[in-house]
Design a protein around this motif. Structure first.
Motif, mmCIF file in Angstrom:
data_model
loop_
_atom_site.group_PDB
_atom_site.id
_atom_site.type_symbol
_atom_site.label_atom_id
_atom_site.label_comp_id
_atom_site.label_asym_id
_atom_site.label_seq_id
_atom_site.Cartn_x
_atom_site.Cartn_y
_atom_site.Cartn_z
ATOM 1 N N LEU A 31 1.050 -1.641 0.171
ATOM 2 C CA LEU A 31 -0.151 -0.398 0.052
ATOM 3 C C LEU A 31 0.854 1.287 -0.128
ATOM 4 C CD1 LEU A 31 -2.635 1.016 0.070
ATOM 5 C CD2 LEU A 31 -2.421 1.065 2.709
ATOM 6 N N ILE A 32 1.109 2.013 -1.139
ATOM 7 C CA ILE A 32 1.693 2.976 -1.189
ATOM 8 C C ILE A 32 0.611 4.438 -0.680
ATOM 9 C CG2 ILE A 32 3.061 5.082 -2.990
ATOM 10 C CD1 ILE A 32 3.825 1.626 -4.224
ATOM 11 N N GLU A 33 1.227 5.550 -0.366
ATOM 12 C CA GLU A 33 0.248 6.975 -0.140
ATOM 13 C C GLU A 33 0.859 8.231 -1.010
ATOM 14 O OE1 GLU A 33 -1.213 9.947 3.107
ATOM 15 O OE2 GLU A 33 0.283 8.146 3.985
ATOM 16 N N ILE A 34 0.464 8.544 -1.849
ATOM 17 C CA ILE A 34 0.651 9.377 -2.970
ATOM 18 C C ILE A 34 0.051 10.698 -2.305
ATOM 19 C CG2 ILE A 34 0.922 10.432 -4.868
ATOM 20 C CD1 ILE A 34 1.131 8.223 -6.289
ATOM 21 N N ARG A 35 1.278 11.438 -1.403
ATOM 22 C CA ARG A 35 0.668 12.918 -0.703
ATOM 23 C C ARG A 35 0.996 14.367 -1.749
ATOM 24 N NH1 ARG A 35 2.421 12.961 5.447
ATOM 25 N NH2 ARG A 35 1.096 14.342 5.310
ATOM 26 N N ASP A 36 1.579 13.924 -2.848
ATOM 27 C CA ASP A 36 2.286 15.053 -3.658
ATOM 28 C C ASP A 36 2.251 14.859 -5.117
ATOM 29 O OD1 ASP A 36 2.276 17.186 -5.016
ATOM 30 O OD2 ASP A 36 3.913 17.623 -3.513
ATOM 31 N N ALA A 37 2.109 15.194 -6.479
ATOM 32 C CA ALA A 37 1.692 14.650 -7.840
ATOM 33 C C ALA A 37 2.682 15.746 -7.294
ATOM 34 C CB ALA A 37 0.762 14.295 -7.830
ATOM 35 N N GLY A 38 3.355 16.361 -7.391
ATOM 36 C CA GLY A 38 4.412 17.229 -8.376
ATOM 37 C C GLY A 38 3.463 18.571 -9.028
ATOM 38 N N ILE A 39 2.646 18.785 -9.045
ATOM 39 C CA ILE A 39 2.478 19.259 -10.299
ATOM 40 C C ILE A 39 1.705 20.379 -9.623
ATOM 41 C CG2 ILE A 39 0.929 19.767 -11.615
ATOM 42 C CD1 ILE A 39 1.267 16.852 -12.639
ATOM 43 N N CYS A 40 1.645 21.811 -10.105
ATOM 44 C CA CYS A 40 1.314 22.729 -8.739
ATOM 45 C C CYS A 40 -0.005 23.336 -9.599
ATOM 46 C CB CYS A 40 2.482 23.880 -8.505
ATOM 47 S SG CYS A 40 1.203 25.401 -7.774
ATOM 48 N N HIS A 41 -1.560 23.646 -9.110
ATOM 49 C CA HIS A 41 -2.609 23.671 -10.123
ATOM 50 C C HIS A 41 -2.517 25.048 -10.429
ATOM 51 C CE1 HIS A 41 -3.505 25.641 -6.475
ATOM 52 N NE2 HIS A 41 -4.191 26.514 -7.033
ATOM 53 N N CYS A 42 -2.137 25.604 -10.001
ATOM 54 C CA CYS A 42 -1.710 27.813 -10.279
ATOM 55 C C CYS A 42 -0.405 27.732 -11.298
ATOM 56 C CB CYS A 42 -1.501 28.490 -9.406
ATOM 57 S SG CYS A 42 1.109 27.435 -8.144
ATOM 58 N N ARG A 43 0.385 26.596 -11.800
ATOM 59 C CA ARG A 43 1.440 26.531 -12.605
ATOM 60 C C ARG A 43 0.906 26.150 -13.573
ATOM 61 N NH1 ARG A 43 7.284 25.283 -12.031
ATOM 62 N NH2 ARG A 43 7.027 26.381 -13.336
ATOM 63 N N ARG A 44 -0.254 24.941 -12.575
ATOM 64 C CA ARG A 44 -0.452 24.704 -14.548
ATOM 65 C C ARG A 44 -1.404 24.654 -14.863
ATOM 66 N NH1 ARG A 44 -3.971 19.010 -12.796
ATOM 67 N NH2 ARG A 44 -4.995 20.322 -11.842
ATOM 68 N N SER A 45 -1.968 25.967 -14.679
ATOM 69 C CA SER A 45 -3.231 26.510 -15.358
ATOM 70 C C SER A 45 -3.142 27.955 -15.345
ATOM 71 C CB SER A 45 -4.582 26.760 -14.656
ATOM 72 O OG SER A 45 -4.748 27.441 -13.261
ATOM 73 N N SER A 46 -1.916 28.928 -15.394
ATOM 74 C CA SER A 46 -1.473 29.611 -15.861
ATOM 75 C C SER A 46 -1.666 30.157 -16.850
ATOM 76 C CB SER A 46 0.737 30.435 -15.170
ATOM 77 O OG SER A 46 0.216 29.717 -14.059
ATOM 78 N N PRO A 47 -2.904 31.467 -17.482
ATOM 79 C CA PRO A 47 -2.799 31.704 -18.898
ATOM 80 C C PRO A 47 -1.622 31.876 -19.808
ATOM 81 C CG PRO A 47 -3.516 33.133 -17.230
ATOM 82 C CD PRO A 47 -2.971 32.614 -16.734
ATOM 83 N N GLY A 48 -1.187 31.426 -20.611
ATOM 84 C CA GLY A 48 -0.143 31.563 -21.657
ATOM 85 C C GLY A 48 0.987 30.523 -21.808
ATOM 86 N N THR A 49 0.644 29.141 -20.756
ATOM 87 C CA THR A 49 1.571 28.316 -20.409
ATOM 88 C C THR A 49 1.759 26.857 -21.203
ATOM 89 O OG1 THR A 49 0.616 27.478 -18.318
ATOM 90 C CG2 THR A 49 2.323 29.413 -17.975
ATOM 91 N N GLN A 50 0.424 26.836 -22.128
ATOM 92 C CA GLN A 50 0.093 25.529 -22.248
ATOM 93 C C GLN A 50 1.337 25.676 -23.737
ATOM 94 O OE1 GLN A 50 -2.735 28.118 -22.258
ATOM 95 N NE2 GLN A 50 -3.896 26.769 -21.344
ATOM 96 N N GLY A 51 1.659 23.885 -23.693
ATOM 97 C CA GLY A 51 2.654 23.457 -24.530
ATOM 98 C C GLY A 51 4.037 24.241 -24.305
ATOM 99 N N ARG A 52 4.177 24.780 -23.564
ATOM 100 C CA ARG A 52 5.575 25.233 -22.773
ATOM 101 C C ARG A 52 5.204 24.341 -21.566
ATOM 102 N NH1 ARG A 52 4.864 31.513 -22.843
ATOM 103 N NH2 ARG A 52 4.819 30.834 -20.819
#
Length: 55
Positions: A31-52
């Motif tokens: 059994l493995i508990e994943i506490r953090d995926a390493g992806i910040c929602h604020c950076r993932r959804s910032s305008p103009g960052t798609q594809g970079r």
């Protein structure tokens, strides 16, 4: 327990959302508990960052 997951229906198809039935953890399972995926929602959804690169 029913959970949401992603699976490829075949080797030539992309991942798609599915619902799967999970069984209880058994004596030979790990059994493995994943506490953090390493992806910040604020950076993932910032305008103009798609594809970079975000690193």
């Amino acid at each position: 327990m029913r959970v949401h997951a992603y699976a490829a229906p075949s080797p030539s198809e992309p991942l798609a959302p599915v619902t799967i039935e999970r069984r209880d953890v058994g004596p030979d399972d790990v059994l493995i508990e994943i506490r953090d995926a390493g992806i910040c929602h604020c950076r993932r959804s910032s305008p103009g960052t798609q594809g970079r690169s975000m690193s």
